[in-house]
Design an enzyme around this catalytic site. Structure first.
Site, PDB file in Angstrom:
ATOM      1  N   ASP A 192       0.837  -1.190   0.000  1.00 14.19           N
ATOM      2  CA  ASP A 192       0.000   0.000   0.000  1.00 14.19           C
ATOM      3  C   ASP A 192       0.878   1.248   0.000  1.00 14.19           C
ATOM      4  O   ASP A 192       1.639   1.481   0.939  1.00 14.19           O
ATOM      5  CB  ASP A 192      -0.900  -0.024   1.247  1.00 14.19           C
ATOM      6  CG  ASP A 192      -1.845   1.166   1.311  1.00 14.19           C
ATOM      7  OD1 ASP A 192      -3.022   0.993   0.944  1.00 14.19           O
ATOM      8  OD2 ASP A 192      -1.410   2.250   1.736  1.00 14.19           O
ATOM      9  N   LYS A 219      -2.896   5.941  -4.151  1.00 16.93           N
ATOM     10  CA  LYS A 219      -4.009   6.817  -3.787  1.00 16.93           C
ATOM     11  C   LYS A 219      -3.874   8.184  -4.458  1.00 16.93           C
ATOM     12  O   LYS A 219      -2.762   8.683  -4.666  1.00 16.93           O
ATOM     13  CB  LYS A 219      -4.067   6.995  -2.263  1.00 16.93           C
ATOM     14  CG  LYS A 219      -4.072   5.683  -1.489  1.00 16.93           C
ATOM     15  CD  LYS A 219      -4.147   5.914   0.015  1.00 16.93           C
ATOM     16  CE  LYS A 219      -3.894   4.624   0.765  1.00 16.93           C
ATOM     17  NZ  LYS A 219      -2.456   4.293   0.823  1.00 16.93           N
ATOM     18  N   TYR A 267       2.822   9.701  -0.015  1.00 18.33           N
ATOM     19  CA  TYR A 267       3.833   9.045   0.825  1.00 18.33           C
ATOM     20  C   TYR A 267       5.239   9.177   0.236  1.00 18.33           C
ATOM     21  O   TYR A 267       6.220   8.872   0.913  1.00 18.33           O
ATOM     22  CB  TYR A 267       3.539   7.555   0.979  1.00 18.33           C
ATOM     23  CG  TYR A 267       2.242   7.197   1.649  1.00 18.33           C
ATOM     24  CD1 TYR A 267       1.460   8.142   2.300  1.00 18.33           C
ATOM     25  CD2 TYR A 267       1.792   5.878   1.624  1.00 18.33           C
ATOM     26  CE1 TYR A 267       0.267   7.790   2.898  1.00 18.33           C
ATOM     27  CE2 TYR A 267       0.596   5.509   2.229  1.00 18.33           C
ATOM     28  CZ  TYR A 267      -0.168   6.471   2.849  1.00 18.33           C
ATOM     29  OH  TYR A 267      -1.346   6.107   3.436  1.00 18.33           O
ATOM     30  N   HIS A 279      -7.794   9.404  -1.772  1.00 13.89           N
ATOM     31  CA  HIS A 279      -7.168   9.384  -0.448  1.00 13.89           C
ATOM     32  C   HIS A 279      -8.074   9.989   0.633  1.00 13.89           C
ATOM     33  O   HIS A 279      -8.185   9.434   1.734  1.00 13.89           O
ATOM     34  CB  HIS A 279      -5.828  10.123  -0.499  1.00 13.89           C
ATOM     35  CG  HIS A 279      -4.857   9.670   0.544  1.00 13.89           C
ATOM     36  ND1 HIS A 279      -3.487   9.786   0.391  1.00 13.89           N
ATOM     37  CD2 HIS A 279      -5.031   9.078   1.750  1.00 13.89           C
ATOM     38  CE1 HIS A 279      -2.884   9.306   1.460  1.00 13.89           C
ATOM     39  NE2 HIS A 279      -3.810   8.871   2.301  1.00 13.89           N
TER      40      HIS A 279
END
Length: 282
Positions: free
Chosen positions: A48, A78, A53, A111
């Site tokens: 994930d 996302k 990120y 997200h």
């Protein structure tokens, strides 16, 4: 444990996901590649990530270095809030694939709904289009409440396969879990261990760890799975990475699941990130 030993959840679109995934928040760069590669070698296949990120490149590189066929992985990314307009979203999906060096994503999520901006329905139409183009196999959302879910479903007729939410013993989200289940949506949990919160030290969790000869993290992850939730933990050490995947050789009783449920708190969110008001970082 090998990847074939991990049971799967079947999604409403016919695809499947392993019952546990690897979170990659703050896992980046070459050190991130090493961590993800170690996880892959331990049997993790659901990875994930997110554009926010900054770990998409590390995920793609680890997959390539693993020598394991792409078809054995389940890769999630996302959509950031700044790309909720349809054309922006479609380009961002393509950009994520380019960063990872992949031809398709197994799962792609919005997200955050960001209802103050009110563009999440438009973003959802982009995900539906990207799925039709073959860029994404399963599409879903993250941090959506029931009213957000119903709005995108009513507008497009397409039900998300997954809703990824903050869930841990101090914030058990029982009503949202039921809302997801009622709509045939699989619930995933981010921060499933509460980011190392005090919940890991609660007596009920420690007692169960002693009873089953497991660590407290394994007890909580098993609690998620028995509630029908797919947890996405990240791990601070290789040992935790190894232990987090050893969850299918014991089973909590229903009374024990209920006892952990009782730890929930009215203000149990880790960082007070209410999806109705939270403005996502960019």
């Amino acid at each position: 444990m090998t990847s074939s030993d991990i049971p799967v959840y079947k999604l409403n679109d016919g695809h499947v996901l392993p019952q546990i995934g690897l979170g990659t928040y703050q896992v980046r760069g070459m050190q991130g590649v090493d961590v993800i590669l170690s996880a892959i070698q331990m049997g993790y296949r659901l990875i994930d990530t997110s554009t926010n990120y900054d770990s998409e490149g590390a995920v793609g590189e680890a997959i390539r270095r693993s020598g394991i066929p792409r078809s054995e992985f389940y890769v999630t990314s996302k959509l950031p809030g700044q790309y909720h307009h349809r054309e922006d979203a479609l380009k961002m999906i393509e950009e994520s694939l380019l960063r990872m060096g992949l031809d398709y994503l197994d799962l792609y999520l919005i997200h955050w709904p960001l209802p103050k901006r009110d563009n999440y329905v438009e973003a959802w139409t982009a995900l539906v289009e990207a799925q039709k183009r073959g860029l994404i196999r399963s599409i879903g959302v993250s941090n959506f409440e029931a009213e957000h879910l119903d709005r995108i479903i009513d507008t497009t007729g397409v039900v998300p396969a997954v809703n990824q939410n903050e869930i841990h013993p101090y914030w058990i989200q029982e009503n949202l879990l039921k809302d997801n289940q009622k709509r045939g949506i699989l619930t995933e949990a981010w921060s499933p261990l509460g980011r190392g919160s005090q919940s890991l030290k609660e007596d009920v969790v420690a007692t169960l760890a002693d009873k089953y000869h497991k660590n407290v993290g394994q007890i909580i992850l098993r609690w998620h799975i028995q509630r029908g939730i797919l947890p996405i933990p990240k791990a601070g050490t290789l040992n935790h990475l190894h232990e987090n995947i050893k969850l299918w050789d014991f089973e909590l009783t229903q009374d024990e699941v209920t006892a952990i449920n009782r730890l929930t708190q009215p203000d149990g969110r880790v960082d007070n990130q209410d999806p109705n008001t939270y403005e996502e970082f960019n």
